[in-house]
Structures are given as structure tokens and as C-alpha cells.
Write a protein that holds these residues in place. Structure first.
Motif, short mmCIF file in Angstrom:
data_model
loop_
_atom_site.label_atom_id
_atom_site.label_comp_id
_atom_site.label_asym_id
_atom_site.label_seq_id
_atom_site.Cartn_x
_atom_site.Cartn_y
_atom_site.Cartn_z
N GLY A 10 2.52 4.99 3.99
CA GLY A 10 2.65 6.25 3.26
C GLY A 10 1.33 7.00 3.12
O GLY A 10 0.39 6.82 3.92
N ASN A 11 1.27 7.81 2.06
CA ASN A 11 0.12 8.72 1.87
C ASN A 11 -1.19 7.97 1.70
O ASN A 11 -2.20 8.31 2.32
N ARG A 32 7.15 -2.41 7.07
CA ARG A 32 8.31 -3.31 7.20
C ARG A 32 9.13 -2.94 8.42
O ARG A 32 9.92 -3.74 8.91
N ILE A 52 4.76 -7.61 8.86
CA ILE A 52 4.72 -8.25 7.53
C ILE A 52 5.10 -9.73 7.66
O ILE A 52 6.05 -10.07 8.34
N ALA A 64 -0.68 -1.09 -0.01
CA ALA A 64 -0.48 0.36 -0.18
C ALA A 64 0.99 0.69 -0.27
O ALA A 64 1.49 1.60 0.40
N TYR A 67 4.29 -0.60 -6.61
CA TYR A 67 4.07 -1.92 -7.21
C TYR A 67 5.18 -2.94 -6.90
O TYR A 67 4.87 -4.06 -6.48
N GLY A 69 7.18 -3.12 -4.41
CA GLY A 69 7.05 -3.45 -2.98
C GLY A 69 5.82 -4.32 -2.73
O GLY A 69 5.86 -5.26 -1.94
N ALA A 72 6.61 -7.76 -3.64
CA ALA A 72 7.50 -8.35 -2.63
C ALA A 72 6.69 -8.76 -1.39
O ALA A 72 6.92 -9.81 -0.81
N ILE A 89 -4.00 -1.41 -4.99
CA ILE A 89 -4.24 0.01 -5.32
C ILE A 89 -3.09 0.57 -6.15
O ILE A 89 -3.03 1.77 -6.37
N ASN A 91 -0.27 1.65 -9.01
CA ASN A 91 -0.15 2.09 -10.39
C ASN A 91 1.27 1.73 -10.86
O ASN A 91 2.22 2.45 -10.55
N PHE A 126 -9.17 1.83 -5.96
CA PHE A 126 -8.56 3.04 -5.38
C PHE A 126 -7.36 3.59 -6.17
O PHE A 126 -6.81 4.60 -5.79
N ASN A 127 -6.93 2.92 -7.26
CA ASN A 127 -5.71 3.39 -7.93
C ASN A 127 -5.94 4.68 -8.71
O ASN A 127 -4.98 5.32 -9.12
N SER A 131 -4.29 10.55 -3.12
CA SER A 131 -4.39 10.30 -1.68
C SER A 131 -5.06 11.45 -0.92
O SER A 131 -5.87 11.21 -0.02
N1 LIG Z 1 -0.28 8.82 -3.70
C1 LIG Z 1 -1.37 8.74 -4.47
O1 LIG Z 1 -2.07 9.76 -4.67
C2 LIG Z 1 -1.77 7.43 -5.06
C3 LIG Z 1 -3.01 7.35 -5.73
C4 LIG Z 1 -3.44 6.11 -6.23
C5 LIG Z 1 -2.63 4.99 -6.09
N2 LIG Z 1 -1.42 5.12 -5.47
C6 LIG Z 1 -0.62 3.90 -5.31
O2 LIG Z 1 -0.63 3.58 -3.92
C7 LIG Z 1 0.60 2.96 -3.56
C8 LIG Z 1 1.19 3.73 -2.37
O3 LIG Z 1 1.42 5.05 -2.78
P1 LIG Z 1 1.79 6.18 -1.70
O4 LIG Z 1 1.68 7.48 -2.41
O5 LIG Z 1 1.05 5.97 -0.43
O6 LIG Z 1 3.34 5.86 -1.48
P2 LIG Z 1 4.32 6.42 -0.34
O7 LIG Z 1 3.71 7.57 0.37
O8 LIG Z 1 5.63 6.58 -1.00
O9 LIG Z 1 4.39 5.19 0.69
C9 LIG Z 1 4.80 3.94 0.25
C10 LIG Z 1 4.85 2.99 1.43
O10 LIG Z 1 5.14 1.68 0.91
C11 LIG Z 1 6.06 1.08 1.78
N3 LIG Z 1 6.83 0.04 1.10
C12 LIG Z 1 7.63 0.16 0.03
N4 LIG Z 1 8.17 -1.03 -0.28
C13 LIG Z 1 7.69 -1.90 0.62
C14 LIG Z 1 7.88 -3.29 0.84
N5 LIG Z 1 8.66 -4.03 0.05
N6 LIG Z 1 7.24 -3.86 1.89
C15 LIG Z 1 6.45 -3.13 2.67
N7 LIG Z 1 6.21 -1.81 2.53
C16 LIG Z 1 6.83 -1.22 1.51
C17 LIG Z 1 6.92 2.20 2.26
O11 LIG Z 1 7.54 1.76 3.44
P3 LIG Z 1 8.78 2.48 4.17
O12 LIG Z 1 8.13 3.57 4.97
O13 LIG Z 1 9.34 1.37 5.00
O14 LIG Z 1 9.69 2.96 3.08
C18 LIG Z 1 5.91 3.32 2.47
O15 LIG Z 1 5.35 3.23 3.76
C19 LIG Z 1 1.47 2.98 -4.81
O16 LIG Z 1 1.42 1.73 -5.43
C20 LIG Z 1 0.86 4.03 -5.70
O17 LIG Z 1 1.03 3.76 -7.06
C21 LIG Z 1 -0.97 6.29 -4.94
#
Ligand SMILES: NC(=O)c1ccc[n+]([C@@H]2O[C@H](COP(=O)([O-])OP(=O)(O)OC[C@H]3O[C@@H](n4cnc5c(N)ncnc54)[C@H](OP(=O)(O)O)[C@@H]3O)[C@@H](O)[C@H]2O)c1
Length: 210
Positions: A10-11, A32, A52, A64, A67, A69, A72, A89, A91, A126-127, A131
Motif C-alpha cells: 500500500g501507500n 499476500r 509471505i 506495512a 495492525y 494484518g 497475522a 509502523i 497505528n 515511521f508511524n 505516507s
Molecule cells: N498511510 C499513512 O499515511 C500511514 C502513516 C503512518 C503509519 N501508517 C500505518 O502503516 C500501515 C500501512 O498503511 P497504508 O496506508 O500503507 O495502508 P494501505 O495503503 O491500505 O495498504 C495496506 C497493505 O497491507 C496489506 N495487508 C493487509 N492485511 C494483510 C495481511 N494479513 N497480510 C499481508 N498484507 C496485508 C494490504 O494488502 P492487499 O493489497 O492484499 O489488500 C495492502 O497492501 C498501517 O498499519 C497504518 O496504520 C500509515
């Protein structure tokens, strides 16, 4: 230079991977869905794709995913994470943004440490950085700060070196119990975003007065 495996597509995964590659690190992208991981790696010159559960290539394994996921993933990897530095990372904020999905006396990082092999070291990092702020990176007059928490000094040093390779400033906040404080900073940023700043193009950081 670090060797890192990033779990998630993701992001945050993309932002971290891009900056890590630019900083001269070796990057493995793990999703995954193997085909999606390969597609994602192909867009990042120099990255490889992983699966994985198989032993991750990186010494640093960045979770990344959201939480639940991330938890898991740690359970699925099991002993394949032995001896690794796990960079959390996440939240673990509740959907109503009024608290956390982890117990009051714990944090996402501490729960992840409890599920990881005993000889893996969890570092929260990084939390507190959005992004797209991470993807854009710092400028000369605008440093970007990454706050760390963890129990193992060597692991924190390794993550700090990785943070520096991205052009960012690492700040050690203490042992892993401080992850709760950092997760509260994540919640604070969501409050700022919703109630006053009204966008996510901002970062919280340290201004040293001497
Ligand atoms: N976005 C931000 O600005 C930001 C800032 C600081 C911290 N965070 C934290 O960073 C983490 C990721 O955020 P994000 O914004 O990048 O999320 P996102 O864009 O929604 O991407 C999440 C990714 O996690 C994968 N995922 C979910 N469940 C999974 C599992 N069981 N096994 C393997 N992969 C799994 C998803 O895979 P699929 O593609 O297969 O669905 C997707 O690729 C979160 O914990 C968030 O709290 C985010």
C-alpha cells in the motif's frame, strides 16, 4: 546500507520502498498476492518480490499492513522471523478514532513483540509520518523526524541507520513501552487532521532550541 523486506503493497510500503531504494538499500516487496507483489516490485527499479511465510530476505522486516494484518503476518511467519529486526509502523487506532484496538496497558508494538519469536527485536518507527510526506522526503530547510522505540539498543541503531539512509532524522524515544506514546502521537495527528489542519500535508518534529 540495509537489506529490508517490506510486507504490504500500500501507500506506506510504496513510500518506504522508493526512499529505501534511493538511499542505496536492498528492498524486497512482499504481498499476500504474489502477482501483485511482483507487479509492485517491477515499478520500483531494483526491488525484488517475496512471498509471505518464506524466510524474508531482509535483516529489517517492515510491517506495512494495518495492525490486524501485521499481527497475522507475524503469526504466519513464525520462526522465519527469528533474529530479525521487525519494524512496526502501525497505528492500531479504533475505527471511531477514540482509542486503540490494543489493551490500555499495551501498544501495537508490544503485542507484536509478544507474537514474534523471542530473539526477534521489535522497533516502533515511521508511524507518525504520513505516507505522502515520507514519499516527498525532506528539503534542506525542512528536516523530517522519525521517532523510534524499542528494547534492543543494537536493533534501534540499525533502524536509525536505515532512517538516516532515507534522508530522515531518527529520534530514540526509549524502550518499547514508549510505542504507546508514539501510537498516541499517531492518534493526535488524526485529531489535528480532522479538527484543525484539515489535510495530511504536515509532520510533527523536533525544533532544537540549542
Ligand atoms: N498511510 C499513512 O499515511 C500511514 C502513516 C503512518 C503509519 N501508517 C500505518 O502503516 C500501515 C500501512 O498503511 P497504508 O496506508 O500503507 O495502508 P494501505 O495503503 O491500505 O495498504 C495496506 C497493505 O497491507 C496489506 N495487508 C493487509 N492485511 C494483510 C495481511 N494479513 N497480510 C499481508 N498484507 C496485508 C494490504 O494488502 P492487499 O493489497 O492484499 O489488500 C495492502 O497492501 C498501517 O498499519 C497504518 O496504520 C500509515
Amino acid at each position: 546500507m540495509s537489506s529490508i523486506s517490506i510486507v504490504g503493497l500500500g501507500n506506506m510500503a510504496r513510500a518506504l520502498a522508493g526512499r529505501a531504494l534511493a538511499g542505496g538499500n536492498t528492498v524486497e516487496i512482499i504481498g499476500r498476492d504474489r502477482a501483485k507483489a511482483e507487479e509492485s516490485a517491477a515499478t520500483l527499479a531494483g526491488a525484488t518480490a517475496g512471498t509471505i511465510g518464506a524466510t524474508p530476505a531482509g535483516d529489517l522486516v517492515v510491517l506495512a499492513a494495518p495492525y490486524p494484518g501485521a499481527m497475522a503476518v507475524v503469526r504466519e511467519y513464525g520462526d522465519a522471523l527469528r533474529g530479525r529486526i521487525i519494524v512496526d509502523i502501525t497505528n492500531p487506532v479504533a475505527a471511531d478514532l477514540r482509542g486503540f484496538v490494543v489493551p490500555d496497558d499495551s501498544s501495537g508494538a508490544q503485542e507484536i513483540a509478544g507474537a514474534a519469536p523471542d530473539d526477534a527485536h521489535v522497533v516502533k518507527a515511521f508511524n507518525t509520518m504520513f505516507s505522502h510526506v515520507l514519499a516527498a522526503g525532506p528539503t534542506e530547510d525542512r528536516p523530517l523526524d522519525v521517532f523510534l522505540a524499542g528494547d534492543d539498543a543494537q536493533a534501534k541503531t540499525r533502524v536509525s541507520e536505515f532512517v538516516e539512509s532515507l534522508g530522515l532524522r531518527p529520534w530514540d524515544t526509549g524502550e518499547l513501552f514508549m510505542a504507546r506514546a508514539l501510537e498516541n502521537v499517531g492518534l493526535l495527528e488524526l485529531g489535528l487532521m480532522n479538527h484543525s489542519v484539515k489535510h495530511t500535508d504536515f509532520s510533527l518534529g523536533i525544533t532544537l532550541l540549542r
